[in-house]
Design an enzyme around this catalytic site. Structure first.
Site, PDB file in Angstrom:
ATOM      1  N   LYS A 170     117.271  64.699 -91.130  1.00  0.00           N
ATOM      2  CA  LYS A 170     117.666  63.647 -90.188  1.00  0.00           C
ATOM      3  C   LYS A 170     118.486  62.639 -90.983  1.00  0.00           C
ATOM      4  CE  LYS A 170     113.128  62.993 -89.376  1.00  0.00           C
ATOM      5  NZ  LYS A 170     112.756  62.928 -87.966  1.00  0.00           N
ATOM      6  N   ARG A 171     119.129  61.670 -90.307  1.00  0.00           N
ATOM      7  CA  ARG A 171     119.836  60.647 -91.057  1.00  0.00           C
ATOM      8  C   ARG A 171     118.894  59.981 -92.057  1.00  0.00           C
ATOM      9  NH1 ARG A 171     125.254  59.322 -89.556  1.00  0.00           N
ATOM     10  NH2 ARG A 171     124.938  57.626 -91.021  1.00  0.00           N
ATOM     11  N   LYS A 206     112.935  55.782 -91.474  1.00  0.00           N
ATOM     12  CA  LYS A 206     112.516  57.175 -91.289  1.00  0.00           C
ATOM     13  C   LYS A 206     111.687  57.675 -92.477  1.00  0.00           C
ATOM     14  CE  LYS A 206     116.668  58.275 -88.520  1.00  0.00           C
ATOM     15  NZ  LYS A 206     116.173  58.750 -87.207  1.00  0.00           N
TER      16      LYS A 206
HETATM   17  C1  26Y Z   1     125.611  49.591 -83.386  1.00  0.00           C
HETATM   18  C2  26Y Z   1     126.070  50.898 -83.913  1.00  0.00           C
HETATM   19  C3  26Y Z   1     126.583  50.811 -85.311  1.00  0.00           C
HETATM   20  C4  26Y Z   1     125.120  52.030 -83.720  1.00  0.00           C
HETATM   21  C5  26Y Z   1     125.620  53.301 -83.881  1.00  0.00           C
HETATM   22  C6  26Y Z   1     124.810  54.385 -83.712  1.00  0.00           C
HETATM   23  C7  26Y Z   1     123.809  51.849 -83.375  1.00  0.00           C
HETATM   24  C8  26Y Z   1     123.000  52.941 -83.185  1.00  0.00           C
HETATM   25  C9  26Y Z   1     123.499  54.222 -83.353  1.00  0.00           C
HETATM   26  C10 26Y Z   1     122.682  55.411 -83.178  1.00  0.00           C
HETATM   27  C11 26Y Z   1     121.435  55.358 -82.813  1.00  0.00           C
HETATM   28  C12 26Y Z   1     120.617  56.536 -82.651  1.00  0.00           C
HETATM   29  O1  26Y Z   1     121.016  57.651 -82.949  1.00  0.00           O
HETATM   30  N1  26Y Z   1     119.409  56.355 -82.151  1.00  0.00           N
HETATM   31  C13 26Y Z   1     118.494  57.450 -81.938  1.00  0.00           C
HETATM   32  O2  26Y Z   1     118.619  57.874 -80.585  1.00  0.00           O
HETATM   33  C14 26Y Z   1     117.844  59.033 -80.358  1.00  0.00           C
HETATM   34  C15 26Y Z   1     118.115  59.478 -78.927  1.00  0.00           C
HETATM   35  O3  26Y Z   1     117.545  58.593 -78.032  1.00  0.00           O
HETATM   36  C16 26Y Z   1     116.376  58.753 -80.610  1.00  0.00           C
HETATM   37  O4  26Y Z   1     115.689  59.967 -80.470  1.00  0.00           O
HETATM   38  C17 26Y Z   1     116.160  58.181 -81.998  1.00  0.00           C
HETATM   39  O5  26Y Z   1     114.812  57.792 -82.155  1.00  0.00           O
HETATM   40  C18 26Y Z   1     117.072  57.000 -82.216  1.00  0.00           C
HETATM   41  O6  26Y Z   1     116.978  56.530 -83.549  1.00  0.00           O
END
Ligand code: 26Y
Length: 824
Positions: A556-557, A562
């Protein structure tokens, strides 16, 4: 008359081969005599693409004709992975292709492996969008995805001397899956100023003028549903400079260079995906990307609506727009602007339409991931939008004041504008105020947003505005495509591939949980998947791993929340334990392979340090003769969707060990269990619901609970932070330079020992180690272990993204599927 000339889509092997040969010799202008795997991939893709186009056109006509409500899923990320395998399986002709390719002298796996991943996303949020597109098409929902056509997707990760190195991902060299629509071009405006005046009727008018125009060109990608003719559309926008008079003037006056520079500046907008996951940096170019994409998409949606000649009030009956996190929140402001400034509606009439149209999905509670934009930046780039935001905020705060008279603290807390220096626009608050529903992505997460970051809004709007839709994954890609043998075995016991459309059918597997013959086949498949991964590990890292070992995977990232650091400290603890044992004691151990993979955001130093530590630990342990096969540590470079398809089916145990309350849902947890792996995890995100579904005997849970996290952090900061004694030994080993110069890891160990251990690594360490020992013990009883994995798979039906999409459709979008008679 033209109907009789329409091309018939191929169905037979011979016709498929005919199409491949035709594409090689004409479309690709190559000879079959030197048709290599690249050319065969291209031709096979073009053959399937032709097939998709036919159904795609029909679907669009059918949906337009039926004139029912459509869903638009706005996402800055679509982590699609490869398309060919998916297209072959969804159309149901993979076997035809396999035989055809084999007659032409190719192995289908080699051809599939030619394809470059479409990696227009960071992680979970982007992959969720891709699973949703698959489900919406498979369930026959009239639905489009809207995104950006980045020239560079997420970077490629190389590991050099144990460090992550980023390499640009230029993926568009040859992409047969997209169709440029040079006739669909939208002008998008930036900068400039606003002129306000009153017209003859005394109405206030605002005109946004001046500034610059960038052109958005549509690129369409067909999204085939599984075992249905429905083929939906994903529309991605690409930016180009407007070649207006302005440029020509420059050009003619000899200012060629600056006219090229303008061109390049415009193209920069869709050039690159921001590689941050759950971390907001507030860069102007990112805001430009957001507005560019939102403006083009809304223009397109509104144009389609206007063709229907309906009254504006019917807009929300025809259109549902889902905001994938706050990244597209400007769409709320843009629609309000279109309705009041361009179409002349009253504010209130327009605002009712807007709020009934939008739904907002929140994916995180981490403060550093919540988007905020500085007011001066906004003022400069989107002056009219800032005015509208101020008006939205004014009306909103007035309504709050009516509901909670005199509560000035409340007004300050919920204001869309944060009164900081500089002032900031809080995008999540704007998204809540401008939507009719807000959802979290797993039960715990949806509860947490209601009680923490958005609690005031629950008081203001009432609890019904907030809901939960637990995430899901598409069983087509994550079972059928990634694990064809398991899919086949399940099909043979449940009466065909129906479970791929109704995942609850997996339940029928419960009766085989103790069936000797079945268990044997089940175990053979897992073993074969582990052999496949072991080969991949050998070829990519040079390390030999024994497929009979317990495969323990965390992919995962890389992020502190995490807690890959918890995992690698656990590995070091295991190493210390092995080193302290006699050869006889060692014989009783369960051999393990610890496999890591994932990218760190390029500017996230702590995450990069964790990668460095994992690699250095691996380098030491993997060559230690005392350890041998008892423990291997692998870091797989460049984790992505197509690698996940090889890795996921090969796990015995996978790790989902975020600090409780930090991982909104997680979706790889679902993928691993669905593929017959058990999981070790914290009581966080969807782990909790997975436990509820599969039973607590089938999962290894550990660690502190979300409700206790805040108090623990508090205690740390007041000085009573005692380190776990086993973790101290691990740190001592690191500090002895056992894994290279310890200075390199000082920031990481220090964040835990000296700086408050925000993610509770030390607090959870003991519980983690003990639970890993339980995993070792449980794995020794293979019969019992296999039964657990069968029961778990049988109970995973709930986590299909089809269930998830049906919930969105019913609770948020109010849309119905458009069923189709099967034509082939
Ligand atoms: C604000 C910006 C830089 C930004 C870019 C990408 C903020 C957040 C993200 C990505 C967030 C992400 O991937 N969140 C994940 O979403 C999944 C789908 O709902 C979840 O399963 C996971 O727990 C969550 O970390």
């Amino acid at each position: 008359a033209w109907k009789k000339f329409q091309a018939k889509p191929f169905v037979s092997k011979d016709d498929f081969e005919k199409e491949v040969v035709r594409h090689v010799e004409t479309t690709l202008a190559r000879s079959m005599f030197n048709c290599d795997e690249t050319a065969a991939y291209a031709a096979a893709s073009l053959a399937f693409r032709d097939r998709l186009i036919t159904e795609w056109n029909r679907t669009q006509q059918r949906q337009t004709f039926a004139d029912t409500k459509r869903v638009y899923y706005l996402s800055l990320e679509f982590l699609m992975g490869r398309a060919l395998d998916n297209a072959m399986l969804n159309v149901g002709l993979k076997n035809v292709a396999k035989e055809g390719l084999s007659e032409l002298g190719f192995r289908i796996e080699d051809i599939i492996n030619q394809e470059h991943d479409a990696a227009l996303g960071n992680g979970g949020l982007g992959r969720l969008a891709a699973c949703f597109l698959d489900s919406m098409a498979s369930l026959n929902f009239p639905a489009w995805g809207y995104g950006l056509r980045y020239k560079y997707g997420i970077f490629k990760q190389e590991i050099v001397d144990g460090y992550q190195v980023e390499v640009p991902d230029y993926w568009l060299d040859f992409n047969p899956w997209e169709f440029p629509r040079h006739d669909i071009v939208v002008d998008v405006q930036f900068y400039g100023g606003v002129r306000k005046y009153q017209d003859e009727d005394g109405k206030n008018v605002a005109v946004w003028e001046g500034g610059e125009i960038v052109k958005a060109t549509a690129y369409d990608v067909p999204i085939p549903g599984f075992n249905t003719p429905t083929t939906n559309n994903m529309r991605l926008w690409s930016s180009k400079a407007a070649s207006g008079e302005f440029d020509f003037q420059k050009f003619n006056s000899g200012d060629y260079e600056s006219s090229v520079a303008d061109q390049q500046r415009a193209e920069t907008i869709s050039a690159v995906l921001y590689p941050n996951d759950n971390l907001d940096r507030g860069k102007e170019l990112r805001l430009k990307q957001q507005y560019f994409w939102v403006a083009a998409s809304l223009y397109d949606i509104v144009r389609r609506f206007k063709k229907s000649k309906r009254a504006w009030s019917e807009f929300p009956d025809q259109i549902a727009i889902q905001l994938n996190d706050t990244h597209p929140t400007l769409a709320i402001v843009e629609l309000q602007r279109i309705l009041i400034d361009m179409e002349g509606l009253d504010w209130d009439e327009a605002w009712t339409i807007v709020t009934n149209t939008f739904g907002y999905t929140n994916h995180t509670v981490l403060p550093e991931a919540l988007e905020k934009w500085s007011v001066p930046l906004f003022q400069n780039l989107l002056p009219r939008h800032l005015q509208i935001i101020y008006d939205i905020n004014m009306f909103f705060l007035q309504s709050v004041e009516r509901k909670f008279p005199g509560d000035r603290d409340m007004l300050g807390r919920v204001s869309i504008i944060e009164e900081s220096q500089p002032k900031m626009v809080r995008m999540a608050y704007l998204a809540i105020v401008g939507s009719h529903k807000v959802n979290g992505v797993a039960e715990l997460h949806s509860d947490l947003i209601k009680t923490t970051i958005f609690r005031d809004f629950v008081k203001i709007f009432g609890p019904d505005k907030f809901t939960n839709v637990t995430n899901g994954i598409t069983p087509r890609r994550w079972l059928h495509q990634a694990n064809p043998r398991l899919s086949e075995l399940i099909a043979s016991k449940t009466g065909g591939l129906g479970f791929l459309k109704d995942l609850n059918i997996l339940n029928e597997l419960e009766k085989f949980a103790d069936d000797k013959e079945f268990k044997k086949e089940w175990a053979e498949i897992k073993y074969a998947n582990k052999v496949r991964l072991a080969k991949y590990i050998k070829s990519s890292t040079g390390v030999t791993v024994n497929p009979s070992s317990l495969f323990d995977i965390q992919v995962k990232r890389i992020h502190e929340y995490k807690r890959q650091q918890l995992n690698i400290f656990g590995v070091i603890h295991r190493y210390l334990t092995i080193k302290a044992m006699t050869p006889n004691e060692r014989k009783k151990l369960t051999p393990r392979v610890s496999i890591f993979g994932g990218k760190a955001a390029p500017g996230y130093w702590m995450a990069k340090t964790i990668i460095h530590l994992i690699n250095n630990v691996g380098a030491v342990i993997n060559k230690d003769p005392d350890v041998g096969d008892l423990l291997k540590v692998i870091f797989l470079e460049d984790y992505n969707v197509s690698k996940a398809e090889i890795i996921t089916p090969a796990s015995d145990i996978s790790e989902h060990i975020s600090t409780a309350g930090t991982e909104a849902s997680g979706t790889s947890n679902m993928k691993f269990v669905l593929n017959g792996g058990l999981i070790i995890g914290t009581c966080d995100g969807a782990n909790i619901e997975i436990t509820r579904e599969i039973g607590e005997n089938n999962i290894f849970l550990f660690g502190n609970l979300a409700e206790d996290v805040e108090d623990l952090r508090h205690t740390h900061n007041y000085g009573s932070h005692t380190m776990d004694t086993d973790l101290v030994k691990v740190f001592d080993l690191i500090k002895s330079n056992a894994f290279g110069d310890a200075g390199a890891f000082g920031a990481l160990t220090g964040s835990i020992e000296d700086h408050g251990d925000y993610y509770l690594v030390s607090d959870d360490f003991h519980s983690y180690i003990e639970t890993q020992a339980l995993v070792d013990e449980a794995y020794k009883d293979q019969e019992e272990w296999i039964t657990k994995t069968i029961l778990s798979v049988a109970r995973m039906g709930f986590f299909s993204s089809d269930r998830c999409i049906n919930e969105y459709a019913e609770m948020i979008w109010n849309v119905e599927p458009l069923p189709v008679e099967k034509e082939n």
